[in-house]
Design an enzyme around this catalytic site. Structure first.
Site, mmCIF file in Angstrom:
data_model
loop_
_atom_site.group_PDB
_atom_site.id
_atom_site.type_symbol
_atom_site.label_atom_id
_atom_site.label_comp_id
_atom_site.label_asym_id
_atom_site.label_seq_id
_atom_site.Cartn_x
_atom_site.Cartn_y
_atom_site.Cartn_z
ATOM 1 N N CYS A 16 62.057 103.677 -47.832
ATOM 2 C CA CYS A 16 61.303 103.989 -46.560
ATOM 3 C C CYS A 16 59.991 103.121 -46.660
ATOM 4 O O CYS A 16 59.588 103.139 -47.755
ATOM 5 C CB CYS A 16 61.073 105.605 -46.397
ATOM 6 S SG CYS A 16 62.550 106.418 -46.428
ATOM 7 N N ARG A 48 62.092 96.141 -48.027
ATOM 8 C CA ARG A 48 62.169 97.039 -49.059
ATOM 9 C C ARG A 48 63.498 97.792 -48.744
ATOM 10 O O ARG A 48 64.058 98.596 -49.494
ATOM 11 C CB ARG A 48 61.150 98.259 -48.608
ATOM 12 C CG ARG A 48 59.806 97.550 -48.945
ATOM 13 C CD ARG A 48 58.807 99.008 -48.544
ATOM 14 N NE ARG A 48 58.769 100.078 -49.333
ATOM 15 C CZ ARG A 48 58.078 100.093 -50.301
ATOM 16 N NH1 ARG A 48 57.339 99.387 -50.922
ATOM 17 N NH2 ARG A 48 58.384 101.448 -50.996
ATOM 18 N N TRP A 107 65.375 104.892 -44.930
ATOM 19 C CA TRP A 107 66.435 104.440 -45.677
ATOM 20 C C TRP A 107 67.248 105.803 -45.751
ATOM 21 O O TRP A 107 66.525 106.814 -46.457
ATOM 22 C CB TRP A 107 65.990 104.037 -47.131
ATOM 23 C CG TRP A 107 67.160 103.524 -47.932
ATOM 24 C CD1 TRP A 107 67.681 102.342 -47.832
ATOM 25 C CD2 TRP A 107 67.638 104.261 -48.995
ATOM 26 N NE1 TRP A 107 68.676 102.174 -48.881
ATOM 27 C CE2 TRP A 107 68.583 103.155 -49.634
ATOM 28 C CE3 TRP A 107 67.518 105.424 -49.573
ATOM 29 C CZ2 TRP A 107 69.733 103.509 -50.590
ATOM 30 C CZ3 TRP A 107 68.234 105.903 -50.701
ATOM 31 C CH2 TRP A 107 69.369 105.072 -51.099
ATOM 32 N N ASN A 122 57.481 109.316 -46.394
ATOM 33 C CA ASN A 122 58.541 108.667 -47.445
ATOM 34 C C ASN A 122 58.748 109.881 -48.556
ATOM 35 O O ASN A 122 57.651 110.510 -48.827
ATOM 36 C CB ASN A 122 57.931 107.456 -47.892
ATOM 37 C CG ASN A 122 57.878 106.536 -46.866
ATOM 38 O OD1 ASN A 122 58.624 106.512 -46.178
ATOM 39 N ND2 ASN A 122 57.208 105.291 -47.416
ATOM 40 N N GLY A 123 59.892 109.705 -49.106
ATOM 41 C CA GLY A 123 60.061 110.857 -50.388
ATOM 42 C C GLY A 123 60.958 111.712 -49.801
ATOM 43 O O GLY A 123 61.879 111.639 -48.960
ATOM 44 N N GLU A 182 72.473 90.351 -66.107
ATOM 45 C CA GLU A 182 71.569 90.110 -64.902
ATOM 46 C C GLU A 182 72.719 89.108 -63.875
ATOM 47 O O GLU A 182 72.119 89.490 -62.712
ATOM 48 C CB GLU A 182 70.320 89.456 -65.328
ATOM 49 C CG GLU A 182 69.176 89.173 -64.315
ATOM 50 C CD GLU A 182 69.094 90.189 -63.457
ATOM 51 O OE1 GLU A 182 69.168 91.302 -63.630
ATOM 52 O OE2 GLU A 182 68.404 89.868 -62.380
ATOM 53 N N LYS A 203 73.061 89.962 -59.949
ATOM 54 C CA LYS A 203 72.423 89.228 -58.847
ATOM 55 C C LYS A 203 73.728 88.969 -57.727
ATOM 56 O O LYS A 203 73.386 89.097 -56.615
ATOM 57 C CB LYS A 203 72.061 87.920 -59.348
ATOM 58 C CG LYS A 203 70.784 87.927 -60.162
ATOM 59 C CD LYS A 203 69.471 88.056 -59.002
ATOM 60 C CE LYS A 203 69.211 89.197 -58.930
ATOM 61 N NZ LYS A 203 68.490 90.304 -59.927
ATOM 62 N N GLU A 218 74.427 91.977 -55.894
ATOM 63 C CA GLU A 218 73.679 92.433 -55.008
ATOM 64 C C GLU A 218 73.490 91.721 -53.713
ATOM 65 O O GLU A 218 73.482 92.072 -52.705
ATOM 66 C CB GLU A 218 72.113 92.501 -55.734
ATOM 67 C CG GLU A 218 71.671 93.310 -56.568
ATOM 68 C CD GLU A 218 70.537 93.080 -57.275
ATOM 69 O OE1 GLU A 218 69.619 94.065 -57.375
ATOM 70 O OE2 GLU A 218 70.125 91.970 -57.754
ATOM 71 N N HIS A 260 88.965 92.907 -75.195
ATOM 72 C CA HIS A 260 89.010 94.392 -75.233
ATOM 73 C C HIS A 260 89.524 95.071 -74.045
ATOM 74 O O HIS A 260 89.152 96.160 -73.762
ATOM 75 C CB HIS A 260 88.062 95.121 -75.887
ATOM 76 C CG HIS A 260 87.815 94.644 -77.471
ATOM 77 N ND1 HIS A 260 88.757 94.884 -78.528
ATOM 78 C CD2 HIS A 260 87.194 93.763 -77.874
ATOM 79 C CE1 HIS A 260 88.392 94.121 -79.690
ATOM 80 N NE2 HIS A 260 87.287 93.478 -79.416
ATOM 81 N N LYS A 298 64.453 97.931 -52.442
ATOM 82 C CA LYS A 298 63.490 97.134 -53.382
ATOM 83 C C LYS A 298 62.710 98.164 -54.370
ATOM 84 O O LYS A 298 62.935 97.594 -55.556
ATOM 85 C CB LYS A 298 62.389 96.301 -52.535
ATOM 86 C CG LYS A 298 61.396 95.505 -53.385
ATOM 87 C CD LYS A 298 62.188 94.290 -53.917
ATOM 88 C CE LYS A 298 61.172 93.767 -54.801
ATOM 89 N NZ LYS A 298 62.118 92.736 -55.697
HETATM 90 C C1 G6P Z 1 66.191 98.566 -57.526
HETATM 91 C C2 G6P Z 1 65.779 97.077 -56.859
HETATM 92 C C3 G6P Z 1 66.016 96.108 -58.033
HETATM 93 C C4 G6P Z 1 65.172 96.597 -59.071
HETATM 94 C C5 G6P Z 1 65.417 98.043 -59.332
HETATM 95 C C6 G6P Z 1 64.184 98.464 -60.601
HETATM 96 O O1 G6P Z 1 67.288 98.739 -57.597
HETATM 97 O O2 G6P Z 1 66.707 96.460 -55.976
HETATM 98 O O3 G6P Z 1 65.810 94.552 -57.905
HETATM 99 O O4 G6P Z 1 65.226 95.702 -60.428
HETATM 100 O O5 G6P Z 1 65.316 98.757 -58.375
HETATM 101 O O6 G6P Z 1 62.985 98.353 -59.738
HETATM 102 P P1 G6P Z 1 61.643 98.209 -60.605
HETATM 103 O O7 G6P Z 1 60.554 97.858 -59.329
HETATM 104 O O8 G6P Z 1 61.260 99.308 -61.255
HETATM 105 O O9 G6P Z 1 61.526 96.958 -61.531
#
Ligand code: G6P
Length: 614
Positions: free
Chosen positions: A2, A28, A80, A106-107, A487, A491, A494, A510, A609
């Protein structure tokens, strides 16, 4: 997640700044948006599901340009969904007191059910399923003479986290904002004040900001801000200057923020490294850690906590700390760690990795570690973020604002910062000056090495074109390149909405190998470092099952290239830098796959984000 924007001006309409502010927060991740506007005549609320563009259409329809000038104050929100579906009714702002009070939040209000039941008993009718609406009605119950104390009285009944902005027709021209566990920044302009959950929504107006601390409540008017505690005692907070300018939060000619941020990596990494390498003693200068050589030498174990991409960076860090500094290191998923009743001793050093510095689970892991007496430091990108402030020591990445939800430059900056930290720790132990100097020279080259991979974007696009129709992919690597495989798979998941898994190269046989066919590409991390030959063997096992293989291969290593269908070449490096150059190749591969599949790259569905809920 949010986002909050608030605007209060003597001269200008709030409508444009609020909508533009929401646009800056779009990255975000959210699913509905809304705005509440105050004029002498009252408060008007407009809410809509979908993107900010939908809200703008609604405003165009319902609020003619000629009427907009009357609204000089307002609050706005991107939601969100947590409690209740993403509908217009559940979108913020929420109103109370017959529409005379409006609030964005937010929260999460954890005790909202009990508070709601109490309010319903007193005859309050609810219009949404959200936890937030409870807070609006609660404040309205106390809202008589003093707005600030109405808000603080209500907040004292709340369990959970909040960043809020609220306005009431009983106190025209006043906005009250507060934070606990959810960031809130106040921008001080000339006869206008801007509030936002993130500085990127403020920088278009002013670079002078106040970062509220947890437990702060502030009374905001066009002429400035007064900050108080929850007990209404005034406190003073420094005005700070935002380090970056508007260009840093705009696309600057790129199609997507993600592509821009991939390309920014050489510069971002230069900023991460700048002034931190000691070329005389072959070590790193990380003054923000504020640790004496004696304290560093006393560390017996390292724990690295993080989530998502940050967790993967921590997994690379394990190899650095164990190999260069001989310190046993456990990378831990922050949520698992916080609830595991972790065994911590005073000679443990916990490093919290977080781009945003706001991730709820990472923050909780930090607090748990501090409670148990560990040495705790942060490795964050966002200056003044909650984690950075609570730990009080650490290393800032200086990678600049990262807008794309899928993290790229923060990852390479985190890994580089971990390498510098390992160098520093190593030099308090067995790492010789000569070895340290070699590493210093190698770290200095990282920005250019990364630039060489970025320059291959078109070649990588051509390879992505061949594989973009797949619905499943595997990424394999071993040792220090295993986290890079994770990673790469993350990607692709995502942003390309494609099922992808990262595996230790040896583990593939395995189980997962049963899934390999000509339709399941395997991306193999084959940089020429120890262990490569063994991964080449695993590649052969994949090809024997007809799986097409894309290899990330060291330039000039024709032997490795001959074992794959398509090779993405990366510069020759030591094993420490191999994960950094290799991951850039995978970032570009994922980007092009997503682009060719027509995906929404910067704001992938369901993702946020900065994940400020558990
Ligand atoms: C979310 C974002 C990721 C990020 C993760 C941790 O899932 O979409 O891109 O790696 O949070 O976020 P941070 O700000 O703690 O690195």
């Amino acid at each position: 997640m949010c986002g909050i924007v608030g605007f209060s001006s003597r001269r200008h309409s709030a409508v444009g700044p609020l909508v533009n502010g929401l646009r800056r927060l779009e990255y975000r991740g959210y699913d509905s948006a809304g705005v509440a506007l105050q004029s002498d005549g009252g408060i008007r609320v407009y809410k809509q599901t979908g993107k900010v563009g939908e809200l703008e259409k609604l405003l165009k329809e319902k609020l003619p340009a000629a009427e907009r000038d009357a609204f000089k104050m307002g609050i706005a929100h991107t939601r969100w969904a947590t409690h209740g579906l993403p509908t217009a009714a559940n979108a913020h702002p929420h109103v109370a007191d017959g529409g005379r009070l409006a609030l964005v939040h937010n929260g999460i209000i954890e005790n909202y059910a009990a508070l709601r039941a109490g309010l319903e008993k007193r005859g309050v009718a609810f219009a949404s399923q959200t936890d937030t609406e409870v807070l609006a009605h609660l404040i309205a119950q106390f809202d008589k003479d003093d707005f600030l104390s109405a808000v603080t009285q209500a907040l004292k009944q709340v369990e959970g986290t909040y960043g809020i902005a609220v306005m009431s027709m009983r106190h025209p021209g006043e906005m009250v904002v507060a934070r606990k566990g959810s960031p809130l920044v106040i921008g001080i302009g000339e006869h206008e004040t801007v509030v936002a959950s993130d500085v990127s929504a403020i920088v278009a107006h002013t670079r002078q900001v106040i970062y509220l601390k947890d437990g702060d409540v502030a009374l905001v008017t066009p002429d400035g801000v007064n900050v108080y505690t929850l007990d209404n005692a005034p406190v003073s907070r420094d005005v700070q200057e935002i380090e970056f300018d508007l260009g840093a939060v705009e696309k600057g000619g790129f199609d997507h923020f993600m592509l821009k941020e991939i390309h920014e990596q050489p510069e971002a990494l230069r900023n991460t490294i700048r002034g931190r390498l000691d070329k005389t003693d072959g070590t790193a200068i990380l003054s923000g850690l504020n640790l004496t050589p004696r304290e560093l030498a006393a560390v017996r174990r390292l724990v690295i906590v993080g989530c998502g991409t940050s967790l993967h960076a921590g997994m690379v860090g394990k190899h650095y700390f164990e190999s260069l500094a001989d310190i046993p290191t456990s990378p831990e998923q922050a949520a698992e760690f916080r609830y595991s009743n972790p065994i911590i001793s005073p000679d443990d050093w916990v490093i919290a990795l977080s781009q945003s510095g706001e991730t709820a689970d990472t923050l909780a892991a930090v607090r748990e570690s501090m409670r148990k007496g560990a040495l705790v430091s942060g490795l964050c990108n966002v200056v003044g973020s909650t984690i950075a402030r609570e730990v009080g020591r650490g290393v800032y990445l200086h990678a600049g604002p990262e807008i794309s939800v899928a993290s790229t430059k923060a990852f390479t900056a985190q890994v580089t910062a971990l390498l510098m930290t390992a160098l520093k720790l190593g030099r308090t132990r067995r790492l010789s000056r000569e070895e340290g100097l070699r590493l210093v020279a190698e770290i200095e080259r990282i920005p250019d090495l990364v630039g060489a991979v970025v320059a291959r974007s078109n070649e990588i696009a051509a390879i992505a074109e061949k594989r973009c129709k797949a619905e499943d992919m595997f990424f394999i690597g071993r040792g220090v390149l295993y986290p890079t495989a994770l990673e790469g798979a993350l990607k692709v998941k995502e942003i390309a909405y494609l099922h992808a898994e990262g595996y230790q190269a040896a583990e593939l046989k395995h189980g997962p190998i049963a899934l390999l066919t000509e339709k399941t590409p395997v991306v193999a991390l084959l940089a020429d470092i120890p262990g490569k030959e063994k991964t080449v063997g695993n590649v052969q096992e994949c090809r024997a099952r007809n799986a097409p293989v894309v290899g990330v291969v060291t330039e000039g290593d024709e032997e490795a290239a001959s074992h794959v269908d398509d090779a993405i070449f990366v510069p020759r490096t030591s094993e420490w830098v191999a994960p950094i150059v290799s991951v850039v190749a995978l970032q570009l591969f994922a980007y092009h796959v997503a682009r060719l599949r027509g995906c929404e790259i910067d704001q992938p569905r369901n993702l946020a984000k900065s994940v400020t809920v558990e």
